[in-house]
Scaffold this motif. Structure first.
Motif, PDB file in Angstrom:
ATOM      1  N   GLY A  60      42.640  40.065  46.593  1.00 26.84           N
ATOM      2  CA  GLY A  60      41.801  38.933  46.181  1.00 26.84           C
ATOM      3  C   GLY A  60      40.443  39.401  45.701  1.00 26.84           C
ATOM      4  O   GLY A  60      39.923  38.942  44.684  1.00 26.84           O
ATOM      5  N   GLY A  61      39.852  40.349  46.422  1.00 32.69           N
ATOM      6  CA  GLY A  61      38.574  40.918  45.994  1.00 32.69           C
ATOM      7  C   GLY A  61      38.696  41.634  44.667  1.00 32.69           C
ATOM      8  O   GLY A  61      37.804  41.564  43.810  1.00 32.69           O
ATOM      9  N   PHE A  62      39.789  42.320  44.473  1.00 34.05           N
ATOM     10  CA  PHE A  62      40.036  43.006  43.205  1.00 34.05           C
ATOM     11  C   PHE A  62      40.160  41.996  42.066  1.00 34.05           C
ATOM     12  O   PHE A  62      39.603  42.206  40.982  1.00 34.05           O
ATOM     13  CB  PHE A  62      41.314  43.838  43.332  1.00 34.05           C
ATOM     14  N   ILE A  63      40.852  40.897  42.304  1.00 33.97           N
ATOM     15  CA  ILE A  63      40.995  39.848  41.287  1.00 33.97           C
ATOM     16  C   ILE A  63      39.630  39.276  40.925  1.00 33.97           C
ATOM     17  O   ILE A  63      39.331  39.045  39.749  1.00 33.97           O
ATOM     18  CB  ILE A  63      41.946  38.731  41.778  1.00 33.97           C
ATOM     19  N   ALA A  67      38.362  39.512  37.134  1.00 35.39           N
ATOM     20  CA  ALA A  67      38.272  38.254  36.383  1.00 35.39           C
ATOM     21  C   ALA A  67      36.825  37.873  36.084  1.00 35.39           C
ATOM     22  O   ALA A  67      36.524  37.384  34.985  1.00 35.39           O
ATOM     23  CB  ALA A  67      38.959  37.129  37.158  1.00 35.39           C
ATOM     24  N   TYR A  68      35.923  38.092  37.016  1.00 33.36           N
ATOM     25  CA  TYR A  68      34.523  37.728  36.771  1.00 33.36           C
ATOM     26  C   TYR A  68      33.914  38.608  35.680  1.00 33.36           C
ATOM     27  O   TYR A  68      33.148  38.126  34.843  1.00 33.36           O
ATOM     28  CB  TYR A  68      33.696  37.805  38.053  1.00 33.36           C
ATOM     29  N   GLY A  69      34.267  39.876  35.682  1.00 24.74           N
ATOM     30  CA  GLY A  69      33.792  40.761  34.623  1.00 24.74           C
ATOM     31  C   GLY A  69      34.268  40.297  33.256  1.00 24.74           C
ATOM     32  O   GLY A  69      33.508  40.289  32.281  1.00 24.74           O
ATOM     33  N   LYS A  70      35.527  39.879  33.180  1.00 24.58           N
ATOM     34  CA  LYS A  70      36.066  39.366  31.913  1.00 24.58           C
ATOM     35  C   LYS A  70      35.381  38.055  31.529  1.00 24.58           C
ATOM     36  O   LYS A  70      35.094  37.825  30.357  1.00 24.58           O
ATOM     37  CB  LYS A  70      37.571  39.165  32.015  1.00 24.58           C
ATOM     38  N   TYR A  71      35.137  37.203  32.521  1.00 28.79           N
ATOM     39  CA  TYR A  71      34.467  35.920  32.232  1.00 28.79           C
ATOM     40  C   TYR A  71      33.056  36.151  31.694  1.00 28.79           C
ATOM     41  O   TYR A  71      32.645  35.498  30.740  1.00 28.79           O
ATOM     42  CB  TYR A  71      34.417  35.057  33.494  1.00 28.79           C
ATOM     43  N   ARG A  72      32.344  37.068  32.276  1.00 29.77           N
ATOM     44  CA  ARG A  72      30.979  37.349  31.793  1.00 29.77           C
ATOM     45  C   ARG A  72      30.985  37.869  30.366  1.00 29.77           C
ATOM     46  O   ARG A  72      30.054  37.648  29.615  1.00 29.77           O
ATOM     47  CB  ARG A  72      30.280  38.355  32.701  1.00 29.77           C
ATOM     48  N   PHE A  73      32.048  38.564  30.008  1.00 31.49           N
ATOM     49  CA  PHE A  73      32.131  39.112  28.658  1.00 31.49           C
ATOM     50  C   PHE A  73      32.514  38.060  27.634  1.00 31.49           C
ATOM     51  O   PHE A  73      31.873  37.940  26.598  1.00 31.49           O
ATOM     52  CB  PHE A  73      33.132  40.274  28.610  1.00 31.49           C
ATOM     53  N   ALA A  84      37.648  32.280  40.791  1.00 28.81           N
ATOM     54  CA  ALA A  84      37.561  31.316  41.889  1.00 28.81           C
ATOM     55  C   ALA A  84      38.797  31.399  42.783  1.00 28.81           C
ATOM     56  O   ALA A  84      38.686  31.353  44.015  1.00 28.81           O
ATOM     57  CB  ALA A  84      37.399  29.904  41.333  1.00 28.81           C
ATOM     58  N   ALA A  85      39.974  31.547  42.173  1.00 29.11           N
ATOM     59  CA  ALA A  85      41.209  31.688  42.962  1.00 29.11           C
ATOM     60  C   ALA A  85      41.151  32.963  43.799  1.00 29.11           C
ATOM     61  O   ALA A  85      41.581  32.977  44.963  1.00 29.11           O
ATOM     62  CB  ALA A  85      42.421  31.704  42.043  1.00 29.11           C
ATOM     63  N   GLY A  86      40.606  34.021  43.234  1.00 29.10           N
ATOM     64  CA  GLY A  86      40.471  35.278  43.968  1.00 29.10           C
ATOM     65  C   GLY A  86      39.527  35.151  45.150  1.00 29.10           C
ATOM     66  O   GLY A  86      39.776  35.709  46.218  1.00 29.10           O
ATOM     67  N   VAL A  87      38.426  34.410  44.958  1.00 24.00           N
ATOM     68  CA  VAL A  87      37.485  34.184  46.064  1.00 24.00           C
ATOM     69  C   VAL A  87      38.189  33.429  47.185  1.00 24.00           C
ATOM     70  O   VAL A  87      38.075  33.787  48.366  1.00 24.00           O
ATOM     71  CB  VAL A  87      36.228  33.419  45.584  1.00 24.00           C
TER      72      VAL A  87
END
Length: 105
Positions: A60-63, A67-73, A84-87
């Motif tokens: 989950g932490g890895f996700i 995913a957040y890195g991709k979202y920021r990009f 959010a699902a990963g959190v």
């Protein structure tokens, strides 16, 4: 722009494109290896009747990180959803693992 001016600007950037490409390839390989290891440990734990809470929390932490890195990009909402699902996954399974270790479940 002349060829020499373009080359001069490229040298001033201090960004090595070869290093960036190599890091990206390494990151893709890391995603594949992390997923393979996750699947192995989940199946192993299922086979021997152990809890899967710890590998689920770690994945989950890895996700979240991926995913957040991709979202920021790129700003795509699907990446924010996966973050959010990963959190949720990380927090839920962390609490479950701690409860199992402490003997409260």
């Amino acid at each position: 722009m002349e060829k020499e001016e373009i080359l001069a600007r490229s040298r001033e950037e201090k960004e090595d494109e070869g290093r960036i490409v190599t890091e990206n390839q390494g990151n893709r390989l890391a995603v594949v290896l992390m997923t393979v290891m996750f699947c192995f440990f989940v199946l192993f734990n299922f086979a021997f009747d152990y809890s899967i809470a710890m590998p689920m929390a770690m994945y989950g932490g890895f996700i979240v990180a991926d995913a957040y890195g991709k979202y920021r990009f790129d700003g795509k909402k699907k990446h924010l959803f996966w973050a959010a699902a990963g959190v949720f996954m990380m927090v839920f399974y962390t609490i479950q693992h701690i409860s199992e270790v402490m003997g409260t479940l």
